[in-house]
Design an enzyme around this catalytic site. Structure first.
Site, PDB file in Angstrom:
ATOM      1  N   GLU A 118      40.890  51.317  44.288  1.00 25.11           N
ATOM      2  CA  GLU A 118      40.777  50.022  44.889  1.00 25.11           C
ATOM      3  C   GLU A 118      42.276  49.578  45.232  1.00 25.11           C
ATOM      4  O   GLU A 118      43.138  49.894  44.721  1.00 25.11           O
ATOM      5  CB  GLU A 118      40.448  48.746  43.916  1.00 25.11           C
ATOM      6  CG  GLU A 118      39.173  48.815  43.086  1.00 25.11           C
ATOM      7  CD  GLU A 118      38.779  47.816  42.367  1.00 25.11           C
ATOM      8  OE1 GLU A 118      39.247  46.709  42.297  1.00 25.11           O
ATOM      9  OE2 GLU A 118      38.005  47.856  41.353  1.00 25.11           O
ATOM     10  N   GLU A 150      38.279  49.417  35.087  1.00 28.04           N
ATOM     11  CA  GLU A 150      39.340  48.610  34.388  1.00 28.04           C
ATOM     12  C   GLU A 150      39.287  47.964  33.031  1.00 28.04           C
ATOM     13  O   GLU A 150      39.266  46.831  32.848  1.00 28.04           O
ATOM     14  CB  GLU A 150      39.818  47.402  35.394  1.00 28.04           C
ATOM     15  CG  GLU A 150      39.973  47.692  36.859  1.00 28.04           C
ATOM     16  CD  GLU A 150      40.179  46.526  37.811  1.00 28.04           C
ATOM     17  OE1 GLU A 150      39.762  45.291  37.215  1.00 28.04           O
ATOM     18  OE2 GLU A 150      40.790  46.410  38.963  1.00 28.04           O
TER      19      GLU A 150
END
Length: 761
Positions: free
Chosen positions: A629, A525
């Protein structure tokens, strides 16, 4: 109370002269000595003994009752300088301390106060000459008298020199005279006020003595001041015993606490395989280091034979030389030793081990349960607060207990075939003022891969925290500013990150990892909305080339950076095996969190399926796309989910400090004060049937959509309390399919409106 000298001088002269006459007739005793008293010595003694007016008057009245006072006569004064110490050979009754009670040969009691009858003078002189009675020699007596005279008060009643007491000889005790008791000059520690023969009352006015005693400071209980203050052995013994008792209690309490703590820390640890290993096999230089198996919290399934061998400058500690890749997770997928094939055709079904080797507050809130004023919001601040030693022991216990072999067994039993393991750069290296626990997580990462191998689970390695923090969020290690590819040390941290990958890929390029590690993540991320997109793509290309140069054949994963999937079309092309990683959540978007239950399921089925298909097509997106995720949570109510102390969007308490992202008014579907977290945060046993139906359908809709790409990894396997973020707890609550590959809902039917389910909880 003391009086001025001018008011009491006449009284003192008369009292002193009267006593002098009596003493000449009766004599006195001082340790059995007998000696005539000269006029000059009497005068010196009279000047040395200064009593208060009231006290002397009472004593004089008591001791002279029945006698007629003689007319006073003038005292002879000598200058101060003539009072040489050698002149003081004998001290008469005026300079004697209050005596203990003695019995005469006929059994009668004799009161040996300061001013008793002259008989004692004759008896003392006789006893002094009688050396057969065992009393001390003349030389010792002279030294004793000189010591008393040095301590005598000569000018000021309120001042007296410090004296060093001699240990009192054991003598019979007596009850002091009534006048002494009435004046309050008797030592209260002894019955009747009696004092030892060589007490600190020698040659002092007892009232002046008490004034000094009150102000005396205490020292350690074995010094002179202690003896002066308490004056008798019995009380000293009680005080010493009390001190010793307190010390023993403290020692016992500390020992019990430490014992319980050690017992608690080691209660679940297994070190049985160290029983046949001698500590002598550990080199002296390595003892107590992370290479020493005797310092490990848990040694289960570790090779505890000492080694300092490395590959890629990373230790192989704990590994056995053999491995077995013959296992398959289930009959739907191939064994590890066989090629998986095309992930576009056989998508991965996996789960994350989040909050384990890289801490995340909402997963393990107990590790962050501190006063908010301490500012403990991430792994950096936690380790800083705990300090190196406590942080090391605390986190290793977490590593050893939060994920065990049973974890992998249960993951396999759930029909899953992949496991994503987040870890951070401090498993490899720490820098500058880093507070993180160095290298300990590395050993647990290696063991986790071996347990995954045992149950046929393939591994997705995810570098979750990079030097400088690639996103400034708590799960990167340090919440705050992004200092990776950004800021003063941006370039430095960029190179450090490449150095970490260089060492990691050299290690994992070994044959033992070629089959089991199928995905290798570069940076989790990266927050590209705060970074230069060009800098991120350039760094990604450098990292990819480094990985391939070191012989790593696994798929290489890079994050979408929240840029939007369509924006990756045409970028980073020509890199075979490079996969785009997308994390899909509706609850972190101020627009999507407003969706009703029905719309959330519909969006998961339609919206995310469409995005997946567009991203997988190189003409409209990047190409290979995976979803590492996601969760089935439909609110952001979970404690610490949005950072420690930041609140949540659902009830309008999300104070991020950023106007563009904060939510200070409720963002549940009704957008009013009825929005509450009670339902979402409730124990799953309290979930209604309608809510369970929604949660399961929402999860299965996401699975269906993400399987149109390279597959999915649920975030996360387990949490301490957040059911909607735990695959394990979701299975137990009946809100996930029993087997991941056997779903009840496939987005091929109508989505109910969940009319019986409140949109506000």
């Amino acid at each position: 109370m003391a009086h001025d000298d001018s008011e009491t001088d006449g009284h003192r002269r008369r009292d002193s002269e009267t006593r002098h006459k009596r003493h000449k007739k009766k004599g006195s005793r001082d340790h059995g000595s007998k000696r005539a008293t000269s006029a000059s010595e009497a005068t010196s003694r009279e000047r040395g003994q200064r009593l208060s007016m009231n006290a002397l008057a009472q004593l004089n009245d008591y001791n002279t009752r029945g006698h007629v006072e003689e007319p006073p006569r003038e005292r002879q004064h000598k200058p101060k300088r003539d009072r040489a110490r050698q002149e003081y050979k004998v001290v008469d009754a005026e300079d004697e301390p209050p005596r203990r009670e003695r019995r005469g040969s006929h059994g009668y009691r004799h009161s040996e106060g300061e001013y008793d009858a002259p008989k004692r003078e004759r008896r003392r002189k006789e006893e002094y000459r009688d050396k057969e009675r065992g009393y001390e020699s003349r030389d010792r007596e002279e030294r004793r008298q000189r010591r008393r005279q040095r301590n005598a008060v000569t000018e000021d009643e309120d001042e007296r020199p410090k004296e060093k007491e001699r240990k009192p000889r054991k003598k019979d005790r007596r009850v002091v005279s009534g006048a002494i008791v009435e004046e309050g000059r008797a030592v209260p520690a002894m019955r009747g006020g009696a004092v030892s023969k060589h007490s600190s009352y020698d040659s002092y006015d007892s009232i002046g003595k008490e004034k000094v005693q009150v102000g005396r400071k205490f020292k350690l209980p074995f010094g002179d001041s202690f003896n002066n203050s308490f004056g008798n052995k019995k009380k000293k013994r009680w005080i010493i015993a009390g001190v010793v008792l307190v010390i023993l209690i403290i020692i016992i309490v500390v020992a019990v606490v430490v014992s319980k703590k050690n017992s608690s820390n080691d209660s679940s640890a297994d070190k049985s395989n160290l029983s046949g290993v001698s500590e002598d096999t550990i080199p002296v230089a390595a003892r107590g280091t992370y290479l020493d198996p005797f310092t490990w919290y848990d040694t289960t399934d570790f090779n505890v034979t000492y080694t300092n061998d490395t590959v890629g400058d990373l230790p192989v500690m704990g590994l056995f030389t053999d491995w077995d890749d013959s296992k398959a997770a289930n009959d739907k997928v191939p064994a590890i030793e066989k090629s998986w094939g095309d992930y576009a055709k056989t998508p991965a079904r996996g789960v994350n081990l989040g909050g384990w080797l890289s801490l995340e507050p909402f997963i393990t809130p107990s590790l962050f349960n501190y006063d908010s004023r301490l500012g403990i919001v991430d792994e950096w601040t936690l380790c800083s607060h705990l300090g190196p030693k406590t942080a090391a022991s605390t986190l290793e216990k977490h590593y050893a207990t939060f994920v065990t072999e049973q974890t992998f067994q249960e993951i396999q039993a759930a029909g899953l075939d992949h496991v994503r393991i987040p870890y951070s750069y401090w498993a490899v290296q720490t820098y500058d003022d880093d507070t993180y626990v160095f290298r300990t997580s590395w050993r647990y990462l290696l063991r986790a891969i071996e347990w995954a191998r045992k149950y046929g689970l393939r591994v997705n390695l995810d570098l979750h925290g990079l030097p400088g923090s690639q996103n400034g969020w708590n799960h990167s290690g340090r919440q705050g500013v992004v200092n990776w590819l950004n800021g003063t040390n941006g370039d430095l941290n960029s190179q450090r990150s490449l150095d970490v990958h260089d060492r990691l890929t050299k290690f994992f390029a070994q044959d033992r990892y070629k089959n089991i590690i199928t995905f290798y993540g570069l940076a989790n991320e990266p927050r590209m909305v705060a970074l230069s997109a060009t800098a991120v793509t350039s760094w990604t290309q450098q990292a990819f080339n480094l990985v391939r140069k070191n012989g790593m054949t696994a798929n290489v994963v890079f994050g979408d950076g929240f840029m939007g999937l369509a924006n990756w079309q045409g970028k980073l092309t020509g890199m075979e095996g490079l996969v785009l990683d997308v994390h899909q959540y509706v609850i972190f978007n101020n627009d999507q969190i407003l969706y009703t239950h029905q719309k959330k399921v519909q969006y998961a089925c339609d919206g995310w399926s469409q995005q997946t298909e567009q991203s997988m097509d190189t003409s409209t997106g990047f190409g290979p796309t995976m979803f590492a995720e996601w969760s089935q949570a439909d609110t952001d109510c979970t404690q610490y989910l949005t950072n420690v102390g930041w609140g949540n969007r659902w009830t309008g308490t999300y104070d991020s400090g950023n106007v563009s992202t904060q939510a200070l008014t409720p963002l549940c579907p009704t957008k009013d004060s009825t929005c509450t977290c009670d339902g979402a945060d409730a124990d799953p046993s309290q979930y209604s049937d309608a809510y369970k139906q929604f949660l399961k359908m929402f999860a299965e809709a996401q699975m269906v959509s993400f399987e149109k790409g390279y597959g999915w990894w649920y975030w996360t396997w387990d949490t301490e309390a957040a059911t909607q973020w735990s695959y394990k707890k979701g299975l137990a609550a009946g809100i996930l399919p029993t087997l991941a590959y056997d779903k009840d809902f496939n987005c091929d039917g109508d989505v109910p409106d969940f009319s019986g389910l409140s949109e506000t909880y």
